[in-house]
Every structure is written in structure tokens, then in C-alpha cells.
Design a protein around this motif. Structure first.
Motif, PDB file in Angstrom:
ATOM      1  N   ASP A   6       0.830  -1.214   0.000  1.00  0.00           N
ATOM      2  CA  ASP A   6       0.000   0.000   0.000  1.00  0.00           C
ATOM      3  C   ASP A   6       0.859   1.256   0.000  1.00  0.00           C
ATOM      4  N   ASN A   7       0.207   2.384  -0.174  1.00  0.00           N
ATOM      5  CA  ASN A   7       0.920   3.669  -0.157  1.00  0.00           C
ATOM      6  C   ASN A   7       0.492   4.486   1.057  1.00  0.00           C
ATOM      7  N   GLY A   8       0.253   3.772   2.142  1.00  0.00           N
ATOM      8  CA  GLY A   8      -0.203   4.427   3.374  1.00  0.00           C
ATOM      9  C   GLY A   8       0.942   5.081   4.130  1.00  0.00           C
ATOM     10  N   PRO A   9       0.700   5.385   5.402  1.00  0.00           N
ATOM     11  CA  PRO A   9       1.687   6.144   6.197  1.00  0.00           C
ATOM     12  C   PRO A   9       2.920   5.334   6.591  1.00  0.00           C
ATOM     13  N   ALA A  61       8.316   4.552   7.874  1.00  0.00           N
ATOM     14  CA  ALA A  61       7.367   5.641   8.102  1.00  0.00           C
ATOM     15  C   ALA A  61       7.339   6.564   6.877  1.00  0.00           C
ATOM     16  N   GLY A  62       6.144   6.836   6.390  1.00  0.00           N
ATOM     17  CA  GLY A  62       5.985   7.751   5.255  1.00  0.00           C
ATOM     18  C   GLY A  62       6.170   7.094   3.896  1.00  0.00           C
ATOM     19  N   LYS A  63       6.511   5.820   3.858  1.00  0.00           N
ATOM     20  CA  LYS A  63       6.804   5.201   2.551  1.00  0.00           C
ATOM     21  C   LYS A  63       5.954   3.977   2.242  1.00  0.00           C
ATOM     22  N   HIS A  86       7.937   0.383  15.912  1.00  0.00           N
ATOM     23  CA  HIS A  86       6.686  -0.375  16.023  1.00  0.00           C
ATOM     24  C   HIS A  86       6.738  -1.705  15.283  1.00  0.00           C
ATOM     25  N   LEU A  87       7.622  -1.762  14.266  1.00  0.00           N
ATOM     26  CA  LEU A  87       7.604  -2.931  13.368  1.00  0.00           C
ATOM     27  C   LEU A  87       7.678  -4.266  14.101  1.00  0.00           C
ATOM     28  N   THR A  88       8.502  -4.329  15.142  1.00  0.00           N
ATOM     29  CA  THR A  88       8.672  -5.614  15.828  1.00  0.00           C
ATOM     30  C   THR A  88       7.474  -5.953  16.713  1.00  0.00           C
ATOM     31  N   ARG A  89       6.604  -4.967  16.952  1.00  0.00           N
ATOM     32  CA  ARG A  89       5.534  -5.211  17.935  1.00  0.00           C
ATOM     33  C   ARG A  89       4.127  -5.316  17.341  1.00  0.00           C
ATOM     34  N   ILE A  90       3.990  -4.991  16.040  1.00  0.00           N
ATOM     35  CA  ILE A  90       2.621  -4.899  15.496  1.00  0.00           C
ATOM     36  C   ILE A  90       1.873  -6.236  15.481  1.00  0.00           C
TER      37      ILE A  90
END
Ligand code: ADP
Length: 336
Positions: free
Chosen positions: A265-268, A319-321, A274-278
Motif C-alpha cells: 500500500d501507499n499508506g503512512p 514511516a511515510g513510505k 513499532h515494526l517488531t511489535r505490530i
């Protein structure tokens, strides 16, 4: 009534149990060893006794018999002392290794218990918030003697929204708790993905998001409904967190032993912290920025479903990409 040892640290209690078993075994073998060695000693000394000319008819109370008996007593005493030292050594070594083993055994159990209690308290907290909101609204409406029909309808509508959310939450909790009940058949990932896309098309249309599905056929062994649910969670998140008028692309790679399905996706995007915890239950990354209305359970359900299919979910995001979630699952055979 609580016994004194029940108040001891669990690792100490387990160490005590291990130690008791080891020492009972060691004691048992020491006794067996003692009787075997003492028997051999007596036999050896009897031979000496005969060698010193004390044959049949010789007085066993005589000087030779006395010396031999004294020798036997001394040797037996030495044997007992050696066995006692040996047992003390075993006790020290067993205590240290039992404590180490007890701590090692208890660590995953304690972690599981802690996760369980964290899960219960998070779940209660999530249930409490909408329930409190509903309670407050109903109480205010009941106190209003001049409540109009329109106002009552608004209260009911708002409560219905909360009830729908609560139902979603309880469904998610049930799915996390359910361990089995999957019906494994040969599933074509292309068909499962198409169904997931059609489920989310209305939501995507509302945000004018275009879903481009380029999935190839790949047959995997799985539970069709669960696989559609799993893919839906990834697409649902992509739709939920993407800006309006953007595009979501679904790609697949079926060239190896694992079929992979990527939802891009092109979301936020998601920051490194956060990546390790999502994938943790109830974890929501940066709610204010992403504007999430979820409970933070979607990805943990997706991960559980992937695990049940011997698969895994990988994520690439900055983030942002935008974000890329990839499901990898063992292939049964390549599709046509
Ligand atoms: P939620 O119900 O909050 O979406 P999930 O478990 O599905 O719960 O996701 C956990 C968190 O991961 C979300 O709160 C969100 O911050 C982040 N996340 C998941 N998917 C995406 C995505 N495609 N883009 C950005 N953030 C995402």
C-alpha cells in the motif's frame, strides 16, 4: 490450609522436588553399592584368614580371626565415609543443576502466564471502554424526563454502533482462543485472494482506493475460510491506513517451495520502533497518526492463522513510505 512450602518461590520448590528425586536415587545406589562392596570385602578377608593357616577347626575368636574382623570393620567404615562424601558431592552438584534446570523449565511457563494475564487485562480494558460509554449514554437519556423520540433514536443508534464494535471484538477474541477446527483442503491462493478483495471492495470504493490484484494461481494446503480471513486482514489494514485515491497492489510469487502473497500500500508506513511489535495482541502503532479504529488484534489473528498453515508473515515498511505485508505459505503444487 496453605502449607509452608506453598509460599516458597516456585523455582525453589521445583529445585527441592528434583533434588529429592536425585538424592533418593543416589542413596539407593549407595546402599546397593555398600552391600555389594562389603560382601566382596568379607570374601577377600575370609581368603586371607584361610591363607594365614586358619583352616577348618581354627578358633574364629583367636588372634587371626580378631585381626581379620577388625580389618573388616575398618574397611566398612572407610567405605561408608567414602559413600557419604560421594553423596554430599552429588547433593551440591545436584542442587546447583536442579536450580538451573528449574529456572529454565519455569521461564516459558511464567512468560505464558504473564502473556495470558496481560491478554485478559487488555481484553477487559477494551471491553470496558465501549460498555462505559453505553452505560453513560443510557443513564443520561433515562434521567432526561423530556426525552424526545429523535433523541432516543440517536441514543439507540450510538449504542448499536458500540454493540457492533463489541461484537467484532468478541469475534476476534474467540478466533484468537480457538486452536483447532480448521478444515484443510487444497486451496488456490488466487481464488482465496479474489474473494478477500471482493469482501473489501466496498470499503475501498468509499475511499476511492484502487485494488490491483495480480495474484497467480498456487495450490496450498489450507482452510479456505481461514485463508480468506487472513488475506482479508492484510487488505483491510491496507485500505484502513491508506489515503484516499491511492492504490493497493497484490502480487504473488509462486516460483519456490513457498507461495508468497504481498499486499502493498501507499499508506503512512510503520516506524522501526513499532515494526517488531505490530503482531502483538492489542498493539496499535501510533494511533493518532494512522487514525486506527481497530483493537490491535487483526495482525495477531493473521499471524496465528499463518502459523496454523506452517506459514509466516513478513513486513517491510518505513514511516511515510507505505507498507508491504507478505504471507509465505508452503505450496502443494503450482496452478495452471
Ligand atoms: P488494528 O485493528 O489496530 O489495525 P492490527 O493488529 O491489524 O490492528 O495492526 C496493528 C497496528 O499495525 C495498527 O494499529 C497499525 O498501527 C499498524 N498497521 C497495520 N497494518 C498497517 C498498514 N498497512 N499501514 C500502516 N500501519 C499498519
Amino acid at each position: 490450609m496453605r502449607r509452608w512450602w506453598q509460599s516458597l518461590d516456585p523455582a525453589i520448590r521445583l529445585t527441592g522436588s528434583y533434588l529429592l528425586i536425585i538424592m533418593l536415587i543416589s542413596f539407593f545406589f549407595s546402599v546397593v553399592l555398600y552391600y555389594m562392596a562389603a560382601g566382596q570385602l568379607s570374601e577377600g578377608l575370609r581368603h586371607q584368614y584361610l591363607r594365614f593357616g586358619c583352616g577348618p577347626g581354627c578358633d574364629p575368636q583367636g588372634p587371626v580371626g580378631l585381626i581379620v574382623r577388625e580389618e573388616l570393620a575398618i574397611e566398612k567404615g572407610r567405605l561408608i565415609a567414602q559413600l557419604a562424601y560421594f553423596n554430599i558431592l552429588i547433593l551440591i552438584m545436584a542442587a546447583a543443576s536442579s536450580l538451573w534446570l528449574a529456572r529454565r523449565t519455569l521461564r516459558p511457563i511464567e512468560a505464558a502466564l504473564e502473556a495470558q494475564s496481560r491478554f485478559s487485562s487488555d481484553a477487559s480494558h477494551e471491553l470496558r471502554t465501549p460498555l462505559s460509554a453505553m452505560q453513560a449514554e443510557i443513564e443520561v437519556a433515562l434521567r432526561n424526563k423530556k426525552l424526545s423520540k429523535d433523541e432516543a433514536i440517536n441514543v439507540l443508534k450510538s449504542n448499536l454502533e458500540e454493540v457492533i464494535k463489541l461484537r467484532g471484538l468478541s469475534d476476534s477474541l474467540l478466533r484468537l482462543a480457538r486452536e483447532n477446527g480448521l478444515d484443510y483442503t487444497a486451496v488456490d491462493l488466487k481464488i482465496a485472494t479474489a474473494e478477500a478483495v471482493s469482501r473489501l471492495q466496498v470499503l475501498a470504493d468509499k475511499k476511492h482506493i484502487k485494488i490491483v490484484d495480480q495474484t497467480d494461481s498456487a495450490i496450498v494446503s489450507g482452510d479456505y475460510i481461514s485463508l480468506v480471513d487472513l488475506i482479508s486482514i492484510l487488505i483491510d489494514n491496507a485500505v484502513k491506513y491508506s489515503p484516499e485515491n491511492s492504490q493497493i497492489t497484490i502480487l504473488s510469487d509462486t516460483s519456490s517451495r513457498f507461495a508468497s502473497l504481498t499486499v502493498k500500500d501507499n499508506g503512512p508506513g510503520i516506524g522501526n520502533t513499532h515494526l517488531t511489535r505490530i503482531f502483538e495482541r492489542f498493539y496499535r502503532a501510533d494511533v493518532s497518526r494512522t487514525g486506527s479504529g481497530g483493537y490491535g488484534l487483526g495482525l495477531s489473528i493473521a499471524k496465528k492463522l499463518a502459523d496454523l498453515h506452517q506459514g509466516k508473515i513478513e513486513v517491510k515498511s518505513q514511516a511515510g513510505k507505505g507498507s508491504e505485508f507478505t504471507l509465505k505459505i508452503p505450496v502443494l503444487k503450482q496452478g495452471a
